[in-house]
Design a protein around this motif. Sequence first.
Motif, PDB file in Angstrom:
ATOM      1  N   HIS A   1      59.648 -15.515  45.345  1.00 42.15           N
ATOM      2  CA  HIS A   1      59.718 -14.670  44.156  1.00 42.15           C
ATOM      3  C   HIS A   1      58.929 -13.404  44.453  1.00 42.15           C
ATOM      4  O   HIS A   1      57.720 -13.459  44.690  1.00 42.15           O
ATOM      5  CB  HIS A   1      59.145 -15.422  42.957  1.00 42.15           C
ATOM      6  CG  HIS A   1      59.861 -16.709  42.701  1.00 42.15           C
ATOM      7  ND1 HIS A   1      60.898 -16.829  41.801  1.00 42.15           N
ATOM      8  CD2 HIS A   1      59.737 -17.931  43.288  1.00 42.15           C
ATOM      9  CE1 HIS A   1      61.366 -18.067  41.823  1.00 42.15           C
ATOM     10  NE2 HIS A   1      60.670 -18.754  42.721  1.00 42.15           N
ATOM     11  N   LYS A   2      59.609 -12.287  44.413  1.00 43.54           N
ATOM     12  CA  LYS A   2      58.991 -11.034  44.854  1.00 43.54           C
ATOM     13  C   LYS A   2      57.825 -10.636  43.957  1.00 43.54           C
ATOM     14  O   LYS A   2      57.904 -10.702  42.733  1.00 43.54           O
ATOM     15  CB  LYS A   2      60.022  -9.903  44.843  1.00 43.54           C
ATOM     16  CG  LYS A   2      59.412  -8.570  45.311  1.00 43.54           C
ATOM     17  CD  LYS A   2      60.463  -7.506  45.543  1.00 43.54           C
ATOM     18  CE  LYS A   2      59.829  -6.180  45.920  1.00 43.54           C
ATOM     19  NZ  LYS A   2      59.299  -6.146  47.297  1.00 43.54           N
ATOM     20  N   ILE A   3      56.759 -10.184  44.611  1.00 43.82           N
ATOM     21  CA  ILE A   3      55.644  -9.547  43.913  1.00 43.82           C
ATOM     22  C   ILE A   3      55.829  -8.044  44.067  1.00 43.82           C
ATOM     23  O   ILE A   3      55.749  -7.516  45.186  1.00 43.82           O
ATOM     24  CB  ILE A   3      54.302 -10.013  44.510  1.00 43.82           C
ATOM     25  CG1 ILE A   3      54.134 -11.520  44.246  1.00 43.82           C
ATOM     26  CG2 ILE A   3      53.144  -9.221  43.919  1.00 43.82           C
ATOM     27  CD1 ILE A   3      52.978 -12.148  44.968  1.00 43.82           C
ATOM     28  N   ALA A   4      56.143  -7.376  42.978  1.00 44.69           N
ATOM     29  CA  ALA A   4      56.321  -5.923  43.057  1.00 44.69           C
ATOM     30  C   ALA A   4      55.031  -5.303  43.579  1.00 44.69           C
ATOM     31  O   ALA A   4      53.933  -5.716  43.195  1.00 44.69           O
ATOM     32  CB  ALA A   4      56.688  -5.360  41.689  1.00 44.69           C
TER      33      ALA A   4
ATOM     34  N   GLY B   1      53.426 -16.541  38.001  1.00 44.85           N
ATOM     35  CA  GLY B   1      53.365 -15.693  36.805  1.00 44.85           C
ATOM     36  C   GLY B   1      52.981 -14.267  37.157  1.00 44.85           C
ATOM     37  O   GLY B   1      53.518 -13.304  36.601  1.00 44.85           O
ATOM     38  N   TYR B   2      52.061 -14.126  38.120  1.00 47.90           N
ATOM     39  CA  TYR B   2      51.678 -12.793  38.586  1.00 47.90           C
ATOM     40  C   TYR B   2      52.892 -12.083  39.184  1.00 47.90           C
ATOM     41  O   TYR B   2      53.119 -10.886  38.931  1.00 47.90           O
ATOM     42  CB  TYR B   2      50.535 -12.910  39.595  1.00 47.90           C
ATOM     43  CG  TYR B   2      50.381 -11.770  40.558  1.00 47.90           C
ATOM     44  CD1 TYR B   2      50.354 -10.442  40.117  1.00 47.90           C
ATOM     45  CD2 TYR B   2      50.259 -12.005  41.923  1.00 47.90           C
ATOM     46  CE1 TYR B   2      50.205  -9.389  41.025  1.00 47.90           C
ATOM     47  CE2 TYR B   2      50.112 -10.960  42.832  1.00 47.90           C
ATOM     48  CZ  TYR B   2      50.095  -9.660  42.374  1.00 47.90           C
ATOM     49  OH  TYR B   2      49.969  -8.625  43.259  1.00 47.90           O
ATOM     50  N   ALA B   3      53.699 -12.819  39.956  1.00 46.13           N
ATOM     51  CA  ALA B   3      54.899 -12.219  40.542  1.00 46.13           C
ATOM     52  C   ALA B   3      55.814 -11.680  39.434  1.00 46.13           C
ATOM     53  O   ALA B   3      56.319 -10.548  39.503  1.00 46.13           O
ATOM     54  CB  ALA B   3      55.637 -13.230  41.414  1.00 46.13           C
ATOM     55  N   ALA B   4      56.003 -12.487  38.379  1.00 41.16           N
ATOM     56  CA  ALA B   4      56.862 -12.053  37.270  1.00 41.16           C
ATOM     57  C   ALA B   4      56.261 -10.831  36.562  1.00 41.16           C
ATOM     58  O   ALA B   4      56.961  -9.856  36.256  1.00 41.16           O
ATOM     59  CB  ALA B   4      57.059 -13.206  36.288  1.00 41.16           C
ATOM     60  N   LEU B   5      54.964 -10.867  36.311  1.00 36.43           N
ATOM     61  CA  LEU B   5      54.266  -9.729  35.689  1.00 36.43           C
ATOM     62  C   LEU B   5      54.441  -8.455  36.519  1.00 36.43           C
ATOM     63  O   LEU B   5      54.697  -7.370  35.989  1.00 36.43           O
ATOM     64  CB  LEU B   5      52.771 -10.003  35.617  1.00 36.43           C
ATOM     65  CG  LEU B   5      52.173 -10.649  34.386  1.00 36.43           C
ATOM     66  CD1 LEU B   5      50.655 -10.705  34.551  1.00 36.43           C
ATOM     67  CD2 LEU B   5      52.542  -9.884  33.116  1.00 36.43           C
ATOM     68  N   SER B   6      54.270  -8.611  37.839  1.00 35.98           N
ATOM     69  CA  SER B   6      54.321  -7.427  38.709  1.00 35.98           C
ATOM     70  C   SER B   6      55.675  -6.730  38.589  1.00 35.98           C
ATOM     71  O   SER B   6      55.755  -5.508  38.629  1.00 35.98           O
ATOM     72  CB  SER B   6      54.040  -7.821  40.165  1.00 35.98           C
ATOM     73  OG  SER B   6      55.153  -8.520  40.724  1.00 35.98           O
ATOM     74  N   ARG B   7      56.707  -7.547  38.424  1.00 31.39           N
ATOM     75  CA  ARG B   7      58.042  -6.937  38.325  1.00 31.39           C
ATOM     76  C   ARG B   7      58.226  -6.238  36.982  1.00 31.39           C
ATOM     77  O   ARG B   7      58.904  -5.231  36.884  1.00 31.39           O
ATOM     78  CB  ARG B   7      59.123  -7.986  38.591  1.00 31.39           C
ATOM     79  CG  ARG B   7      59.058  -8.501  40.047  1.00 31.39           C
ATOM     80  CD  ARG B   7      60.278  -9.302  40.443  1.00 31.39           C
ATOM     81  NE  ARG B   7      60.497 -10.449  39.591  1.00 31.39           N
ATOM     82  CZ  ARG B   7      60.028 -11.680  39.825  1.00 31.39           C
ATOM     83  NH1 ARG B   7      59.284 -11.933  40.897  1.00 31.39           N
ATOM     84  NH2 ARG B   7      60.300 -12.657  39.006  1.00 31.39           N
ATOM     85  N   LEU B   8      57.567  -6.758  35.946  1.00 33.29           N
ATOM     86  CA  LEU B   8      57.654  -6.080  34.645  1.00 33.29           C
ATOM     87  C   LEU B   8      56.971  -4.709  34.688  1.00 33.29           C
ATOM     88  O   LEU B   8      57.373  -3.785  33.990  1.00 33.29           O
ATOM     89  CB  LEU B   8      56.988  -6.933  33.555  1.00 33.29           C
ATOM     90  CG  LEU B   8      57.713  -8.230  33.211  1.00 33.29           C
ATOM     91  CD1 LEU B   8      56.885  -9.058  32.229  1.00 33.29           C
ATOM     92  CD2 LEU B   8      59.094  -7.921  32.618  1.00 33.29           C
ATOM     93  N   PHE B   9      55.927  -4.599  35.508  1.00 36.54           N
ATOM     94  CA  PHE B   9      55.174  -3.338  35.559  1.00 36.54           C
ATOM     95  C   PHE B   9      55.649  -2.414  36.687  1.00 36.54           C
ATOM     96  O   PHE B   9      55.014  -1.399  36.962  1.00 36.54           O
ATOM     97  CB  PHE B   9      53.678  -3.630  35.702  1.00 36.54           C
ATOM     98  CG  PHE B   9      53.049  -4.092  34.427  1.00 36.54           C
ATOM     99  CD1 PHE B   9      52.710  -3.155  33.440  1.00 36.54           C
ATOM    100  CD2 PHE B   9      52.827  -5.429  34.169  1.00 36.54           C
ATOM    101  CE1 PHE B   9      52.139  -3.561  32.248  1.00 36.54           C
ATOM    102  CE2 PHE B   9      52.257  -5.849  32.973  1.00 36.54           C
ATOM    103  CZ  PHE B   9      51.911  -4.914  32.006  1.00 36.54           C
TER     104      PHE B   9
END
Lengths: 346, 346, 346
Positions: free
Chosen positions: B199-202, C87-95
Amino acid sequence: MTHAHTPAFTLEELAERLGATLIGDGRRRVSGLATLSEAGPEDITFLANRAYLKYLPETRAAAVLLHPGQAEECPTACLTLENPYLGYAALSRLFDPLIGRQAPGTHPTAVVADGVVLGRDVEIGPQAVIEAGVELGDGVVVGPGSVIGADTRIGAGSRLHANVTVCHGVVIGERAILHSGCVIGGDGFGFAHDGGRWHKIAQLGGVVLGDDVEVGSCSSIDRGALGDTLIGNDVKIDSQVQIAHNVQIGDHSALAGCVGIAGSTKVGQHCLLGGGVGLSGHLTICDGVQVTGMSLVTNSIHEPGVYSSGTGAMSNAQWRKNAVRFKQLDALAKRLARLEKAQESR
Amino acid sequence: MTHAHTPAFTLEELAERLGATLIGDGRRRVSGLATLSEAGPEDITFLANRAYLKYLPETRAAAVLLHPGQAEECPTACLTLENPYLGYAALSRLFDPLIGRQAPGTHPTAVVADGVVLGRDVEIGPQAVIEAGVELGDGVVVGPGSVIGADTRIGAGSRLHANVTVCHGVVIGERAILHSGCVIGGDGFGFAHDGGRWHKIAQLGGVVLGDDVEVGSCSSIDRGALGDTLIGNDVKIDSQVQIAHNVQIGDHSALAGCVGIAGSTKVGQHCLLGGGVGLSGHLTICDGVQVTGMSLVTNSIHEPGVYSSGTGAMSNAQWRKNAVRFKQLDALAKRLARLEKAQESR
Amino acid sequence: MTHAHTPAFTLEELAERLGATLIGDGRRRVSGLATLSEAGPEDITFLANRAYLKYLPETRAAAVLLHPGQAEECPTACLTLENPYLGYAALSRLFDPLIGRQAPGTHPTAVVADGVVLGRDVEIGPQAVIEAGVELGDGVVVGPGSVIGADTRIGAGSRLHANVTVCHGVVIGERAILHSGCVIGGDGFGFAHDGGRWHKIAQLGGVVLGDDVEVGSCSSIDRGALGDTLIGNDVKIDSQVQIAHNVQIGDHSALAGCVGIAGSTKVGQHCLLGGGVGLSGHLTICDGVQVTGMSLVTNSIHEPGVYSSGTGAMSNAQWRKNAVRFKQLDALAKRLARLEKAQESR
């Protein structure tokens, strides 16, 4: 991938072009080239390695290119040649879809400086940039987005794929192939150190590539500090290779992927450097040297032959035990010598 | 390479610019810079390494830049300096043909977004792209085909050669030199693993380069995951180097070709990493560390000094015998200990 | 870097999007994501590694994403999740500021051949080139200066950053991310040797990338000689990686920076290759293999597990003594065996 633009040949035509002996129906037509196990009835295939002989009886190919000694075992038409791998190379070029696609002319979005000298049938792709003083020989192809710096000369029949960069003052011979992302003539890495900081040494030399040189994707060949970086004729350079300033590579040498050569090192003719090999700077490597993958060469080599360094992978558990002993190696050797002396003195 | 655009100087001018002492006719004019053995009567040359002293008596150069202690042996005019190598660096920049070629202005084929802030005398080459929010300082040069992503700032006097990519939100100091094919600010390599997949970390951080940084051809410096990847002042990075996300490199350090540094590692000031060196992630390397070519560093280093790993190349026959023993090293050490114990107990 | 385009969310929205449990005021708004120690009162942060637990009590963040077991120690609002790193990965994509920037349409300076098939909401940046026969799925983004060769197909949701090169006849799945400077489909390195020189083997295969593949800056994946080079689904490839012709990489494998894989090697699923790892050609690496940084693998691996080679860095003085012993290793082993025999015979 697409086969849309691949041409078709009769077996007779192929035999003639390859100088091969045909056994079978010369009027049969083939439109593709594939491996022994994957070839279908429209394809020609080849057998160049005895390891694949087991696939010969069941091949579905229209024809097989092979050594005369194996013709009897071939269930279908065949073309025989003493060196079938060389024949495969020739066949592969006949089936190359890029060959028919050349479209001489300069794309309207390309930027070509005034006074650039273009040979006949030069093709300059979209978004390419050709700076002042450049000379391109007959049939040169410059791919989309490629940039050629001022005063560079490129010989006839050379092809730059997309997004290639050739810097100013570079000389490239005939029939070169430069793959996408490669950079020829970026600055060498030279600085004088003084007062705790670096002072740049402008890199005033160039790069000279001989004829029939190929450079892989994302490889870089740096320009010389004063004289030129010199790449001989028929030198083949794979992807992700780094060649530093003032390196010299002799004719017919081949460098596999990820090789790095430090400044001013001279590599002889007919050398083979395996993937990831590193050569220190200011070395001389004689003709006919082969270095196996990921070896580090820190001394000049004066005898042809095969050279290696490093240790192959093992399970991490086994490796940990051995690697820690490497740090004790000198101590172990001294303990061994002590035991020997004790034994002798008895 | 071409010398068409190289300038000419009198020896008097050069002595003045270098702060050197002139011995000989100051009105003599030189138009090139070459090595001791290759310089001709129009050239100036230099002697900075005693290994080349043997070429001094026969040089055909118009003048030689050297240490005052060697002036007596010089057969021609000379410029003397305490640090002749530093003098050579200064000379090389005077003879750099790129200097005179700058042509401020934006090429009509370049695409520059509305609101981009350009300093004085900025040069933007053909097919370049400058996205919204970018600021370029005075005298910045953007080479053909280079792309600068949104909101990036580049300091005065910096030069991007052809086909450079600087991604969005990057900050570059003054007088940077970015060579062709390099990429500043691509994503770092970050993923969370869950349910058997990635799952990518932006990568939300940026890259900050200090002043006087140089980055070689085809090198990549990745953007940070959250904070920034930080490259200090006067850091010199050769070709084919990879710097991962959130790495920090201290001022005045130099990285030779093909170095790879994994995520979050901090390298101190005045460090030298040899070609092909690899640093694992999350390490701290203190100031003043030198690592020799192709070494692997898996632990932090807290003492300045020279560090190494690996084993140099030898003939393949010799290597095979030794490499196989490496896998037995722990067993050999245990056998040695057993012998020692047996001897003691006697 | 800039935060100008980053969006803001209420904690309630974030909890819902992440499937997390909220403890605290759901109307509070956060506009950034930062580390525990650097987050300010406008930011959300996360705790995924016990090593950072010490920073939790003093965090200035508006909210912390963490495991339910640590909620009690959190001095501020929190969102709890079983896998906070995911969850951090998902957050990072939101930002991710790139998300909101997409601007469907073809830039007027892009060159798109007649008959190219574009899905809905495709974005083609300035100076890009799309050759004949290309198909781009819905929402594909082609960055500035990128080139897509003839007959290539790219699946929905894929993004090519600036200055990417995809050669002809390549197939790329959905949601791929290709970073700047990478090259997909350059020629593999294939030559027949005859008469002392090299004869090019045209590389007639292609490259097929599965879905959810990421390729780092300046990496290269070469096209196959006859069949295709195959990269599975969810394969993650870092920067400066070289993948040679006809390599196969299984689903969910990850390759760190500077990895090099030689021709026709097959890597299984769920494999992890550390930075700078080299794999020789024609190997088979089974599923679930992990190779540590800078190891050289010259034999196939048939058991899952961790594999290593090489020796870590030590001080140069220590290293010199040990490295010279490596060349004597076989002789040392023989001397040890002789001593053992002498002892036995007593």
